[in-house]
Design a protein around this motif. Structure first.
Motif, PDB file in Angstrom:
ATOM      1  N   GLY A  80       1.430  -5.110   1.221  1.00 33.60           N
ATOM      2  CA  GLY A  80       0.924  -5.266  -0.135  1.00 33.60           C
ATOM      3  C   GLY A  80      -0.269  -6.188  -0.240  1.00 33.60           C
ATOM      4  O   GLY A  80      -0.927  -6.242  -1.278  1.00 33.60           O
ATOM      5  N   SER A 137      -1.715  -4.630  -6.803  1.00 32.72           N
ATOM      6  CA  SER A 137      -2.546  -5.223  -7.855  1.00 32.72           C
ATOM      7  C   SER A 137      -2.033  -4.991  -9.267  1.00 32.72           C
ATOM      8  O   SER A 137      -2.152  -5.863 -10.120  1.00 32.72           O
ATOM      9  CB  SER A 137      -3.985  -4.712  -7.752  1.00 32.72           C
ATOM     10  OG  SER A 137      -4.625  -5.285  -6.641  1.00 32.72           O
ATOM     11  N   GLY A 142       1.658  -8.509  -7.330  1.00 30.26           N
ATOM     12  CA  GLY A 142       0.260  -8.561  -6.936  1.00 30.26           C
ATOM     13  C   GLY A 142      -0.663  -9.145  -7.974  1.00 30.26           C
ATOM     14  O   GLY A 142      -1.699  -9.715  -7.647  1.00 30.26           O
TER      15      GLY A 142
END
Length: 157
Positions: A80, A137, A142
């Motif tokens: 990630g 994200s 994230g």
């Protein structure tokens, strides 16, 4: 969206959804199949007749491989954290009904940004965009990392 203003029913956005009570016994059409749409649809299905509509077939991913959350695996493998956002040419699009806020933003154009920093308006930053800096994200695991990155860069100005 053609027909939106002539539609006699209620149109609402996922951001305004709180609980299934007001929809009990109703017919509900959910446009899109992003995480919020799928979660709301699953909850509403216990109280209303729900139809999920998308432009393309829905691709479901096992959220708990080997009994642990997929986000856990993205974190411990560091997958990630890979900086793939700028290399991902076609981020997934999710159709959304709204009160006009998103429609106006889309007409104005998608934010021109690199890693969350505006390329057209110095001093402006974004967070929470899909594939902004990496796979996570747009998710809770994230967005914090991206927000710290954007805040550090903007504070240097």
């Amino acid at each position: 969206m053609p027909g939106l203003y002539s539609f006699a029913g209620t149109v609402s956005h996922a951001a305004g959804y709180r609980e299934p009570g007001p929809f009990a016994g109703e017919r509900v059409v959910i446009v899109g199949a992003g995480n919020s749409a799928a979660q709301i649809g699953a909850e509403l299905a216990e109280h209303a007749e729900v139809t999920l509509t998308t432009r393309k077939p829905v691709g479901f991913v096992n959220r708990r491989p080997l009994g642990l959350d997929l986000q856990f695996w993205f974190t411990v493998t560091r997958l990630g954290l890979l900086p793939v956002g700028s290399r991902h040419r076609r981020p997934r699009r999710v159709p959304v009904l709204d009160t006009g806020v998103y429609r106006r933003a889309i007409r104005a154009g998608r934010p021109e940004q690199r890693k969350g920093l505006s390329t057209t308006h110095p001093g402006l930053g974004f967070v929470g965009l899909e594939w902004q800096r990496g796979l996570l994200s747009a998710g809770l695991r994230g967005v914090g990392r991206d927000a710290r990155y954007v805040a550090r860069r903007l504070s240097r100005r």
